[in-house]
Design a protein around this motif. Sequence first.
Motif, mmCIF file in Angstrom:
data_model
loop_
_atom_site.group_PDB
_atom_site.id
_atom_site.type_symbol
_atom_site.label_atom_id
_atom_site.label_comp_id
_atom_site.label_asym_id
_atom_site.label_seq_id
_atom_site.Cartn_x
_atom_site.Cartn_y
_atom_site.Cartn_z
ATOM 1 N N ASN A 1 29.824 28.251 36.039
ATOM 2 C CA ASN A 1 29.945 28.221 34.566
ATOM 3 C C ASN A 1 30.739 29.391 34.429
ATOM 4 O O ASN A 1 31.184 30.275 34.976
ATOM 5 N N GLY A 2 30.608 29.851 32.885
ATOM 6 C CA GLY A 2 31.578 31.098 32.534
ATOM 7 C C GLY A 2 30.711 32.087 32.862
ATOM 8 O O GLY A 2 31.432 33.371 32.866
ATOM 9 N N THR A 3 29.609 32.401 33.280
ATOM 10 C CA THR A 3 28.993 33.572 33.711
ATOM 11 C C THR A 3 28.609 33.661 35.165
ATOM 12 O O THR A 3 28.310 34.924 35.392
ATOM 13 N N ALA A 4 28.356 32.805 35.637
ATOM 14 C CA ALA A 4 27.895 32.748 37.278
ATOM 15 C C ALA A 4 28.302 31.811 37.798
ATOM 16 O O ALA A 4 28.901 30.536 37.326
ATOM 17 N N ASP B 1 26.603 37.190 40.341
ATOM 18 C CA ASP B 1 26.563 37.614 38.805
ATOM 19 C C ASP B 1 27.536 38.481 38.659
ATOM 20 O O ASP B 1 27.501 39.691 39.011
ATOM 21 N N PRO B 2 28.758 37.903 38.204
ATOM 22 C CA PRO B 2 29.897 38.780 38.095
ATOM 23 C C PRO B 2 29.730 40.125 37.198
ATOM 24 O O PRO B 2 30.202 40.993 37.398
ATOM 25 N N GLY B 3 28.902 39.667 35.959
ATOM 26 C CA GLY B 3 28.736 40.708 35.004
ATOM 27 C C GLY B 3 27.981 42.058 35.587
ATOM 28 O O GLY B 3 28.222 43.191 35.389
ATOM 29 N N ARG B 4 27.151 41.921 36.600
ATOM 30 C CA ARG B 4 26.334 42.957 37.470
ATOM 31 C C ARG B 4 27.148 43.187 38.718
ATOM 32 O O ARG B 4 26.793 44.354 39.299
ATOM 33 N N SER B 5 28.044 42.489 39.088
ATOM 34 C CA SER B 5 28.744 42.509 40.475
ATOM 35 C C SER B 5 27.726 42.689 41.487
ATOM 36 O O SER B 5 27.956 43.424 42.300
ATOM 37 N N ILE C 1 31.304 33.988 47.214
ATOM 38 C CA ILE C 1 31.386 35.118 47.509
ATOM 39 C C ILE C 1 32.770 35.727 46.937
ATOM 40 O O ILE C 1 33.020 36.657 46.346
ATOM 41 N N GLU C 2 33.902 34.795 47.076
ATOM 42 C CA GLU C 2 35.019 35.135 46.492
ATOM 43 C C GLU C 2 35.235 35.228 44.959
ATOM 44 O O GLU C 2 35.670 36.008 44.235
ATOM 45 N N ASP C 3 34.234 34.539 44.387
ATOM 46 C CA ASP C 3 33.774 34.687 42.838
ATOM 47 C C ASP C 3 33.453 36.119 42.388
ATOM 48 O O ASP C 3 33.579 36.438 41.287
ATOM 49 N N CYS C 4 32.511 36.708 43.283
ATOM 50 C CA CYS C 4 32.043 38.063 42.968
ATOM 51 C C CYS C 4 33.020 39.261 43.567
ATOM 52 O O CYS C 4 32.693 40.328 43.164
ATOM 53 N N ARG C 5 33.948 38.898 44.169
ATOM 54 C CA ARG C 5 34.720 39.880 44.460
ATOM 55 C C ARG C 5 36.050 40.216 43.649
ATOM 56 O O ARG C 5 36.999 39.663 43.623
#
Length: 203
Positions: free
Chosen positions: A97-100, A115-119, A199-203
């Motif tokens: 979704n837009g946040t995770a 969690d992209p906001g917290r990386s 994994i790629e979403d968070c890098r």
Amino acid sequence: MRRASFHTMPMKANPRSRANSFAKGFLPRILAASAASTGLLAGCVPPPPSMPTPPPAQEPAAPAPAQRPAPSRPQLAPNTDWRDAAQTAGQWTYAANGTASGATFGSGQFVVQCDPGRSTMTLLRAGPSGAGSATLTIMTSTGTSTLSGTRSGRGIGATVSPRDPVLDAMAFSRGRFAVAAPGEPTLYLPSWTEISRVIEDCR
């Protein structure tokens, strides 16, 4: 008529003289014959049977050493190599979704979440709710990692950096990897591409 003189009369045999002659002549022959017959009888009597010589006393044989029971062969533990275990039933699904974003296996037994906001990346092993610290053990074809985590209402969760080597080890493990948690059955999961996408979403 002249009386015969005592000296001219024929003399009668003296009984005593006859007895002496018998004793001197006949008696020794009787005794000799008796002795001979006694010797013959003695020769006919078999000698007493000889007693067998008892065998020499033998020293008692030394007791045989006690046979020690053969050591029992230890029971081999069944093969517990996670690579030979049957794969846990289920499959991976990816959602974002837009946040995770996250990859979920089966009905939520294991979740890899970004969690992209917290990386940060969170690995969650579903289980009974609880509190306190716990661990997650990740076994891959390149090695084993033990992560510190905490219990929550959803199970046991461990948070790592998106660059943590354990993530690439899971994504590129040969065919599968395993997840172990205290009090829960070990999961044997396939290394599908859904893990790499998160994994790629968070890098």
